[in-house]
Write a protein that holds these residues in place. Structure first.
Motif, PDB file in Angstrom:
ATOM      1  N   GLN A 141       0.802  -1.200   0.022  1.00  0.00           N
ATOM      2  CA  GLN A 141       0.100  -0.001   0.122  1.00  0.00           C
ATOM      3  C   GLN A 141       0.860   1.217   0.048  1.00  0.00           C
ATOM      4  OE1 GLN A 141      -2.509  -0.357   3.560  1.00  0.00           O
ATOM      5  NE2 GLN A 141      -3.994  -2.050   2.327  1.00  0.00           N
ATOM      6  N   ASN A 142       2.012   1.130   0.418  1.00  0.00           N
ATOM      7  CA  ASN A 142       2.871   2.424   0.563  1.00  0.00           C
ATOM      8  C   ASN A 142       3.241   2.880  -1.056  1.00  0.00           C
ATOM      9  OD1 ASN A 142       5.074   4.324   0.816  1.00  0.00           O
ATOM     10  ND2 ASN A 142       5.867   3.354   2.781  1.00  0.00           N
ATOM     11  N   GLY A 199      10.783   6.612   2.025  1.00  0.00           N
ATOM     12  CA  GLY A 199       9.510   6.388   2.010  1.00  0.00           C
ATOM     13  C   GLY A 199       9.083   5.186   3.123  1.00  0.00           C
ATOM     14  N   VAL A 202       9.741   2.359   4.043  1.00  0.00           N
ATOM     15  CA  VAL A 202       9.078   0.922   3.664  1.00  0.00           C
ATOM     16  C   VAL A 202       9.781  -0.010   4.559  1.00  0.00           C
ATOM     17  CG1 VAL A 202       8.852  -0.897   1.972  1.00  0.00           C
ATOM     18  CG2 VAL A 202       8.473   1.767   1.500  1.00  0.00           C
TER      19      VAL A 202
END
Length: 529
Positions: free
Chosen positions: A297-298, A357, A359
């Motif tokens: 989803q990121n 990001g 992650v």
């Protein structure tokens, strides 16, 4: 229907090729094609929805407006010589060409146009949805399509761009049939459906002379075609399933064109005596991430993924001759296609994007892949490059039917697929990649956005509908270019390639047209020198 003696003689000579010895030569006035044609289910324009039958209709039937052999990227008048669009009242009035006849000799009239559209809606076969999206149905079709004198007026129900409507009218089910001949061959109220699946009733450059399922199609030239007539008397399309057999027949001179050879066989053709036509095809290839999977989803995962495919390496080696680099949802070869390719293989940049990001790595995810070449080979290459940064794909091969069923149920994690347009308008793919108005499990839509559970931002939804409705062609094209750029950069899809097709032919064949879809394959301009 009477057939001129010279055509009969040519047909006999060409059919004799089925048992011809090595070094045979095809007749100078007949084009012989080797092709796998066992996909044909129907030849009636109201029913046919297969690749080979689409090619057949492009050569046998005309439409009010169409894409033609001279330029497959430009929409031009077909049976209509002109038209007037009244956007405010949602109507288009077409003026038919004078002096155009069907193969039977019957003149093309507004009554034929009205009947043709009516029978598509009434029969409700596979391609009917293309026309019914204009708001047509069995109850209102006689009000929506009317005629007077030499004109036909079409009304549509929706805030559509005229360009969208015109592209719908250029599709297969919009082919115009000879109403008199079809009605004469009606059986048990089928509106001539059974008869049209083994006969033709068109006005196109060719007529159907013989069809034997999984054996052959034989087309005869229409010498009275309203445009420049075919240069050859006949086209015979022989069903040859094996690509290696196609290559052998081409090299022996038993056929003029081989449609389904592999890149290896194309490369093996002798340097002298043969040419190869290379054409981009409409299918775009992509990887998508199901947004029901938390690890996917990121948006940083989507962005990084665009730098983890060896685009040039794959298309120049493993897929040489089968695909070319393409990174936008509308395919090259169609007006409005974005041909910019901003992403390259760059693992270091991908690592940076993932780190910035936030992650959490590693990510372990299943990727569904068709269980045949080249998909399995491509998947292994992508698996290796993604693993370099900690995204680990567990490849799950499956049959086409099983994977598509899983995809439609939103039960996958990552998936490698391809997608092609239903009709020649950017909205056909924009609705699939840039629109999702209801992301609930109950809101099923046959789009890749819904199937990947991507709740498209409302602003992007609104822009997709605005582009559909935009009346100014240049403004509309710019809107689609921007939609492609945004999806290219910000959606949970990695669009990485577009299919290409290589067609082998004898060097004396000229004028063969192989467009981006089956609707854009034309034999009218072919000649043999």
């Amino acid at each position: 229907m009477n057939t001129p003696k010279k055509l009969v003689a040519a047909a006999v000579a060409a059919i004799a090729l089925l048992g011809a010895p090595a070094q045979a030569e095809t007749p100078p006035n007949v084009l012989v094609v080797a092709q796998n044609i066992d996909d044909i289910v129907a030849l009636d324009p109201a029913q046919a929805y297969e690749f080979t039958s689409s090619e057949y209709m492009a050569n046998v039937y005309d439409r009010l407006v169409q894409y033609d052999a001279e330029d497959t990227t430009e929409l031009v008048g077909g049976l209509a010589e002109s038209w007037e669009i009244d956007e405010e009242n949602r109507t288009i009035t077409f003026t038919l060409r004078d002096g155009v006849n069907f193969h039977s000799g019957n003149p093309v009239t507004p009554a034929d146009v009205i009947y043709s559209f009516k029978r598509v809606v009434a029969l409700e076969q596979n391609p009917a949805f293309i026309l019914t999206q204009l708001g047509w149905n069995a109850d209102n079709i006689e009000e929506m399509v009317t005629g007077e004198g030499n004109t036909v007026t079409l009304r549509y129900d929706g805030d559509f761009s005229p360009a969208f409507v015109m592209n719908v009218l250029a599709t297969r089910p919009a082919s115009i049939v000879d109403s008199q001949v079809v009605m004469e061959n009606e059986t048990d109220g089928d509106m001539g459906n059974a008869w049209l699946n083994t006969n033709s009733a068109g006005s196109g450059a060719f007529s159907l002379q013989d069809y034997r399922p999984s054996e052959m199609l034989r087309l005869a030239a229409n010498p009275d075609y309203y445009k420049e007539g075919p240069k050859l008397d006949q086209v015979i399309i022989r069903h040859v399933a094996e690509a290696a057999t196609q290559q052998l027949l081409l090299e022996q001179g038993d056929v003029d064109i081989a449609r389904n050879m592999t890149p290896e066989q194309i490369a093996a053709l002798p340097d002298e005596g043969f040419d190869v036509v290379v054409s981009p095809q409409a299918a775009i290839h992509f990887i998508s991430f199901n947004q029901k999977v938390p690890e996917l989803q990121n948006p940083a995962v989507w962005e990084a993924s665009r730098y983890l495919i060896d685009y040039e390496g794959l298309t120049s080696t493993l897929l040489d001759g089968q695909m070319e680099v393409h990174q936008a949802f509308w395919p090259k070869g169609f007006p409005g296609a974005l041909e910019e390719t901003p992403f390259t293989y760059d693992p270091e940049r991908a690592r940076q994007i993932l780190e910035e990001g936030g992650v959490e790595l590693p990510i372990n995810v299943e990727m569904d892949v068709f269980n045949f070449a080249p998909f399995t080979d491509v998947a292994q290459s992508i698996q290796a490059s993604f693993a370099e940064v900690g995204i680990n794909f567990d490849i799950v091969p499956g049959t086409t039917a099983a994977i598509i069923t899983k995809y439609r149920a939103r039960d996958h994690e990552a998936i490698m697929l391809y997608w092609g347009p239903d009709f020649n308008d950017p909205h056909s793919n924009a609705k699939a990649f840039a629109y999702n108005s209801d992301n609930s499990d109950e809101g099923y839509a046959s789009t890749t956005t819904w199937r990947n559970a991507w709740a498209v931002p409302e602003e992007l939804n609104e822009r997709t509908i605005a582009a559909l409705n935009e009346s100014d062609p240049e403004v509309r094209q710019d809107m689609y270019l921007e939609l492609q750029r945004d999806v290219q950069a910000e959606a949970p899809f990695v669009i990485w390639a577009q299919a290409t097709l290589q067609v082998g032919m004898a060097e004396n064949v000229e004028g063969y047209v192989q467009g981006a879809t089956a609707d854009l394959v034309f034999y009218r301009l072919v000649e043999k020198n």
